[in-house]
Design an enzyme around this catalytic site. Structure first.
Site, PDB file in Angstrom:
ATOM      1  N   SER A   1       0.622  -1.301   0.051  1.00 29.20           N
ATOM      2  CA  SER A   1      -0.150  -0.008  -0.062  1.00 29.20           C
ATOM      3  C   SER A   1       0.979   1.175   0.102  1.00 29.20           C
ATOM      4  O   SER A   1       1.689   1.311   0.750  1.00 29.20           O
ATOM      5  CB  SER A   1      -0.869  -0.021   1.084  1.00 29.20           C
TER       6      SER A   1
ATOM      7  N   HIS B 128      -1.463  -1.421  -4.063  1.00 26.24           N
ATOM      8  CA  HIS B 128      -2.520  -1.380  -3.550  1.00 26.24           C
ATOM      9  C   HIS B 128      -2.888   0.002  -3.035  1.00 26.24           C
ATOM     10  O   HIS B 128      -2.146   0.785  -2.444  1.00 26.24           O
ATOM     11  CB  HIS B 128      -2.623  -2.020  -2.046  1.00 26.24           C
TER      12      HIS B 128
ATOM     13  N   ASP C 116      -5.209   2.915  -1.357  1.00 29.08           N
ATOM     14  CA  ASP C 116      -6.177   3.227  -0.146  1.00 29.08           C
ATOM     15  C   ASP C 116      -7.196   4.252  -0.552  1.00 29.08           C
ATOM     16  O   ASP C 116      -6.503   5.462  -0.220  1.00 29.08           O
ATOM     17  CB  ASP C 116      -5.511   3.166   0.853  1.00 29.08           C
TER      18      ASP C 116
ATOM     19  N   MET D 191      -9.912   6.704   0.504  1.00 30.93           N
ATOM     20  CA  MET D 191     -10.764   6.972   1.845  1.00 30.93           C
ATOM     21  C   MET D 191     -11.723   8.507   1.417  1.00 30.93           C
ATOM     22  O   MET D 191     -10.880   9.492   0.892  1.00 30.93           O
ATOM     23  CB  MET D 191     -10.014   7.134   2.967  1.00 30.93           C
TER      24      MET D 191
ATOM     25  N   MET E 172     -12.594   2.594   0.389  1.00 35.30           N
ATOM     26  CA  MET E 172     -13.139   2.794   1.756  1.00 35.30           C
ATOM     27  C   MET E 172     -13.926   3.979   1.630  1.00 35.30           C
ATOM     28  O   MET E 172     -13.629   5.057   2.110  1.00 35.30           O
ATOM     29  CB  MET E 172     -12.297   3.034   2.801  1.00 35.30           C
TER      30      MET E 172
ATOM     31  N   MET F 269     -10.187  -7.345   6.686  1.00 39.65           N
ATOM     32  CA  MET F 269      -9.304  -6.259   7.392  1.00 39.65           C
ATOM     33  C   MET F 269      -9.089  -6.839   8.728  1.00 39.65           C
ATOM     34  O   MET F 269      -9.683  -7.408   9.351  1.00 39.65           O
ATOM     35  CB  MET F 269     -10.202  -4.931   7.610  1.00 39.65           C
TER      36      MET F 269
HETATM   37  C1  DX5 Z   1      -5.873   0.742   6.409  1.00 40.27           C
HETATM   38  C2  DX5 Z   1      -5.633   0.537   4.770  1.00 40.27           C
HETATM   39  C3  DX5 Z   1      -4.453  -0.318   4.718  1.00 40.27           C
HETATM   40  C4  DX5 Z   1      -3.364   0.117   5.071  1.00 40.27           C
HETATM   41  C5  DX5 Z   1      -2.344  -0.745   5.566  1.00 40.27           C
HETATM   42  O1  DX5 Z   1      -7.205   1.526   6.276  1.00 40.27           O
HETATM   43  O2  DX5 Z   1      -6.674  -0.227   4.238  1.00 40.27           O
HETATM   44  O3  DX5 Z   1      -4.186  -0.732   3.494  1.00 40.27           O
HETATM   45  O4  DX5 Z   1      -2.613   1.236   4.444  1.00 40.27           O
HETATM   46  O5  DX5 Z   1      -1.239  -0.165   6.027  1.00 40.27           O
HETATM   47  P1  DX5 Z   1      -0.355  -1.019   7.133  1.00 40.27           P
HETATM   48  O6  DX5 Z   1       0.591  -2.207   6.719  1.00 40.27           O
HETATM   49  O7  DX5 Z   1       0.319  -0.005   7.650  1.00 40.27           O
HETATM   50  O8  DX5 Z   1      -1.292  -1.426   8.525  1.00 40.27           O
HETATM   51 ZN    ZN Z   2      -6.046  -1.174   2.075  1.00 35.66          ZN
END
Ligand code: DX5
Ligand code: ZN
Length: 213
Positions: free
Chosen positions: A7, A32, A34, A36, A67, A136
């Site tokens: 990510s 990946h 993310d 939000m 998300m 998750m």
């Molecule tokens: C959290 C995200 C993850 C996050 C994972 O809301 O969906 O993809 O970035 O990051 P780490 O590995 O730092 O938990």
């Molecule tokens: Zn994620």
């Protein structure tokens, strides 16, 4: 065969082209993203424009983790930006089966994510239309959180239900949690903070890949 999906969330966002190039070079299987929206989760990250700008920098496949509320509003834009797997949250839609079908109809992989507070049974009716289930392993919204051990029971259940399903875990994955998640049945690992803070990306990636049994 395990796959690592780094990510970019915890990387320096002013230098993301370099980050994805280094991740690709180090052997990332997917990048990946993310996304939000400040509604489904409190923070806001970025949109399809960023993904589009990074698309031609590396050959690595891109997946988006939405998300967001009303995730279907964003499907077209992220597919057009170059994502070949789209993951949305089961908690964000009254019609997750239809939405997963609509992704497959657009010829991308359909992924559905569940929060730590959501029972695995929410995914059971969707299994026939899913390419990937994302469990998750932290509450979504922030990188760098601690892995929640109890989520692994859901991975075990999914693996029992579907030996062939791709099962991704996301949140708090590092060399200590990855083997436990793998034993539970996960085969795709999102890794954010652990790679973003690694002094040497290639050796950190080699270590993660070397943990696979
Ligand atoms: C959290 C995200 C993850 C996050 C994972 O809301 O969906 O993809 O970035 O990051 P780490 O590995 O730092 O938990
Ligand atoms: Zn994620």
């Amino acid at each position: 065969m395990i796959q690592i999906a780094p990510s970019i969330l915890s990387f320096d966002h002013s230098r993301l082209a370099e980050a994805v190039a280094s991740l690709a070079q180090a052997g990332a299987d997917w990048i990946h993203f993310d996304v939000m929206d400040g509604q489904f989760v409190p923070p806001i990250t970025f949109g399809d424009g960023l993904v589009k700008n990074l698309r031609d920098k590396v050959p690595t496949r891109f997946e988006v983790h939405l998300m967001t509320e009303t995730p279907e509003r964003h499907f077209e834009a992220f597919i057009a930006a170059g994502c070949t797997r789209v993951i949305f949250h089961v908690e964000a839609s009254a019609h997750p089966h239809r939405l997963a079908q609509s992704l497959r109809a657009r010829e991308v992989e359909a992924g559905v994510a569940i929060n730590p507070g959501t029972s695995v049974e929410a995914l059971e009716p969707l299994l026939d239309v899913l390419d990937l289930a994302l469990v998750m392993t932290v509450n979504p919204g922030w990188g760098g959180q601690k892995f929640i051990e109890s989520t692994l029971a859901k991975v075990e259940t999914l693996r029992r239900w579907r030996p062939e399903l791709a099962i991704e875990v996301d949140g708090g994955i590092d060399p200590s949690s990855l083997p436990r998640a793998q034993r539970a049945g996960a085969d795709v690992f999102v890794v954010g903070n652990h790679l973003a803070k690694a002094p040497d990306l290639s050796s950190a990636m080699r270590e993660l890949k070397g943990l696979c049994v």
